[in-house]
Design a protein around this motif. Sequence first.
Motif, short mmCIF file in Angstrom:
data_model
loop_
_atom_site.label_atom_id
_atom_site.label_comp_id
_atom_site.label_asym_id
_atom_site.label_seq_id
_atom_site.Cartn_x
_atom_site.Cartn_y
_atom_site.Cartn_z
N ILE A 117 40.35 39.87 44.96
CA ILE A 117 39.60 40.67 43.98
C ILE A 117 40.38 41.93 43.62
O ILE A 117 40.51 42.28 42.44
N VAL A 118 40.92 42.63 44.63
CA VAL A 118 41.68 43.86 44.37
C VAL A 118 42.91 43.55 43.52
O VAL A 118 43.22 44.29 42.57
N TYR A 119 43.62 42.46 43.85
CA TYR A 119 44.79 42.10 43.07
C TYR A 119 44.42 41.84 41.61
O TYR A 119 45.08 42.35 40.69
N ILE A 120 43.37 41.04 41.39
CA ILE A 120 42.97 40.68 40.02
C ILE A 120 42.56 41.93 39.23
O ILE A 120 42.95 42.10 38.06
N VAL A 121 41.79 42.83 39.86
CA VAL A 121 41.34 44.05 39.17
C VAL A 121 42.54 44.92 38.78
O VAL A 121 42.65 45.37 37.62
N ILE A 122 43.46 45.15 39.72
CA ILE A 122 44.63 45.98 39.43
C ILE A 122 45.52 45.29 38.39
O ILE A 122 46.06 45.94 37.48
N ARG A 123 45.64 43.97 38.50
CA ARG A 123 46.49 43.22 37.57
C ARG A 123 45.94 43.32 36.15
O ARG A 123 46.69 43.49 35.18
N LEU A 124 44.61 43.21 36.01
CA LEU A 124 44.00 43.34 34.68
C LEU A 124 44.19 44.74 34.13
O LEU A 124 44.44 44.93 32.93
#
Length: 274
Positions: A117-124
């Motif tokens: 979740i953290v990766y996806i949020v930062i990536r977006l």
Amino acid sequence: MLAELVFRFTDELQGWIFVIACSFTYLCKAFFWDYDFWFDGYAYFFMLAGLYCRNPYLVFVMLNLACWTDERAVIALPGILLFHLLQEAGFEIPKKLGDLFKDIRSLRPIATLAAGIVYIVIRLFVSGYLSLSTPYGQEAGVSLVLIPYQLAHRLIGVFLTFEGLWIVVCFTIYFLIKAKNTIAFAIIFLLLSQIIVAYSVFDITRSLTYSFPLIIVCFLIFTKCNFGENINSLTIASALCLFTPTQFLIFFPRQIPMTVFSCHELLTILRSTL
């Protein structure tokens, strides 16, 4: 690290046969051969550390590092989550997939979900505000339209990725289906998903190898299944890995040398350095 991980759940004889088999696939050879720009060895290491670590904070850190090394690690997170759920149950296989999720609130499964979740949020955020998005499309070599061509010309890449270890996977799925255990369908779905991802890009071998947490899960379930012929099956699987030349399948099959023992490759590095 791989040996110590599997020894937690199985005996040393079966564990060593499995580790030796892995040593002759791209999963381990990437650490000796991949000195180019792909960084697979780093990603595989962080993913393995995410399986190995008992501390949930370290699990979170290692899996985040894996995702930032290569986004294909994100696709592998469901397999890592399955491992941690089974680990919470001591790899005692429940009858139904739903029974596993009673441990979803345990810290290591939570850390695995949080890493994704953290990766996806930062990536977006990075994609939206800094315009640093992952290339996508047929010209970038990342597209679902590549699948028909890849399957027609490079289907052998599925076998070449894990070689003899597919025997363990097939036996495990067979046993689970025979026992009417729905975990089999979760493993099949996750493996098919990663095969689709691997065939959506040109570099099949390195992409499909990111599913190795599922191979570990299958092996550990396999050792719990009393086939009576476990050692024989594992030995055959290991021998296939040993005698099948490790191929890196991208535009064409390319045999992978152990770089540390390859004078030709070392001379190439030396010349480029000088």
